[in-house]
Design an enzyme around this catalytic site. Structure first.
Site, PDB file in Angstrom:
ATOM      1  N   PHE A  64       0.502  -1.518 -11.866  1.00 35.68           N
ATOM      2  CA  PHE A  64       0.107  -2.557 -12.837  1.00 35.68           C
ATOM      3  C   PHE A  64      -1.184  -2.153 -13.555  1.00 35.68           C
ATOM      4  O   PHE A  64      -1.385  -2.499 -14.723  1.00 35.68           O
ATOM      5  CB  PHE A  64      -0.080  -3.898 -12.112  1.00 35.68           C
ATOM      6  N   HIS A  96       8.828  -8.864  -7.736  1.00 32.61           N
ATOM      7  CA  HIS A  96       7.640  -8.123  -8.212  1.00 32.61           C
ATOM      8  C   HIS A  96       8.028  -6.872  -8.989  1.00 32.61           C
ATOM      9  O   HIS A  96       7.381  -6.486  -9.947  1.00 32.61           O
ATOM     10  CB  HIS A  96       6.735  -7.726  -7.033  1.00 32.61           C
TER      11      HIS A  96
HETATM   12  C1  DLZ Z   1       1.753  -5.716  -5.363  1.00 31.22           C
HETATM   13  C2  DLZ Z   1       2.553  -4.459  -5.547  1.00 31.22           C
HETATM   14  C3  DLZ Z   1       3.842  -4.357  -4.988  1.00 31.22           C
HETATM   15  C4  DLZ Z   1       4.455  -5.451  -4.189  1.00 31.22           C
HETATM   16  N1  DLZ Z   1       4.563  -3.232  -5.115  1.00 31.22           N
HETATM   17  C5  DLZ Z   1       4.051  -2.195  -5.814  1.00 31.22           C
HETATM   18  C6  DLZ Z   1       4.800  -0.999  -5.993  1.00 31.22           C
HETATM   19  O1  DLZ Z   1       5.935  -0.833  -5.506  1.00 31.22           O
HETATM   20  N2  DLZ Z   1       4.226   0.006  -6.716  1.00 31.22           N
HETATM   21  C7  DLZ Z   1       2.985  -0.098  -7.288  1.00 31.22           C
HETATM   22  O2  DLZ Z   1       2.528   0.859  -7.935  1.00 31.22           O
HETATM   23  N3  DLZ Z   1       2.261  -1.223  -7.134  1.00 31.22           N
HETATM   24  C8  DLZ Z   1       2.749  -2.264  -6.410  1.00 31.22           C
HETATM   25  N4  DLZ Z   1       2.024  -3.399  -6.245  1.00 31.22           N
HETATM   26  C9  DLZ Z   1       0.623  -3.427  -6.741  1.00 31.22           C
HETATM   27  C10 DLZ Z   1       0.488  -3.807  -8.234  1.00 31.22           C
HETATM   28  O3  DLZ Z   1       0.821  -2.702  -9.067  1.00 31.22           O
HETATM   29  C11 DLZ Z   1      -0.987  -4.213  -8.532  1.00 31.22           C
HETATM   30  O4  DLZ Z   1      -1.848  -3.197  -8.084  1.00 31.22           O
HETATM   31  C12 DLZ Z   1      -1.367  -5.523  -7.848  1.00 31.22           C
HETATM   32  O5  DLZ Z   1      -0.461  -6.537  -8.195  1.00 31.22           O
HETATM   33  C13 DLZ Z   1      -2.790  -5.970  -8.272  1.00 31.22           C
HETATM   34  O6  DLZ Z   1      -2.849  -6.192  -9.683  1.00 31.22           O
END
Ligand code: DLZ
Length: 159
Positions: A64, A96
């Site tokens: 994200f 998510h």
């Molecule tokens: C929260 C989250 C989840 C559940 N899964 C992933 C993932 O599979 N790959 C990834 O790169 N990041 C994940 N995140 C984290 C989110 O990208 C982000 O860092 C958080 O929601 C905080 O903004």
């Protein structure tokens, strides 16, 4: 299903990257995978002439945050010729996956429209960990290699 090997390309098609500068932003989430994407990207950039001092790597917590990390690199004083975004989003039990994938895809697309340099989408979006490992140096090659090749080609195109 036929899947292209991400590490297979014609080296004759790749411009020399000796005078190019690159930024890489890598997500720490799923780092067992994204660390391998990073290794692949750096190795491929170096193989095509990029010097160590011209590859700036920063880490962000998750995919994200790739968009904001990439923007920071774009606005840094050492203006890169291309920025590679590396992440791995794995499908889970909640929605998510969809939200993160949509956000990072739209974010990187927007950066490509807003800036004069290319931002490369080196994000694996997979159903499970095995599919990710297959594309992070496994049987389908390394998405990091593909992202580096794309970065060099796009940097040359933008010149
Ligand atoms: C929260 C989250 C989840 C559940 N899964 C992933 C993932 O599979 N790959 C990834 O790169 N990041 C994940 N995140 C984290 C989110 O990208 C982000 O860092 C958080 O929601 C905080 O903004």
């Amino acid at each position: 299903m036929a899947t292209t090997n991400l590490s297979v390309y014609n080296p004759d098609d790749i411009p020399d990257a000796g005078d190019m500068k690159f930024g890489i932003v890598v997500a720490e989430w799923n780092y067992d995978i994204t660390g391998k994407l990073l290794d692949g990207a750096v190795k491929t950039l170096r193989k095509h002439g990029a010097s160590k001092k011209n590859i700036k790597v920063i880490r962000v917590p998750g995919s994200f945050e790739l968009t904001s990390g990439a923007k920071l690199l774009a606005e840094s004083h050492k203006k890169p010729d291309a920025i590679i975004c590396l992440g791995c989003v794995i499908q889970g039990g909640t929605p998510h996956f969809t939200y993160i994938c949509q956000s990072v895809t739209q974010g990187i697309t927007q950066l490509n429209l807003d800036y004069e340099i290319p931002f490369i989408f080196g994000v694996l979006t997979t159903n499970n960990r095995e599919e990710a490992a297959d594309r992070a140096g496994g049987k389908y090659g390394n998405k990091g290699d593909e992202a580096a090749v794309t970065a060099i080609k796009m940097a040359a195109l933008c010149r």
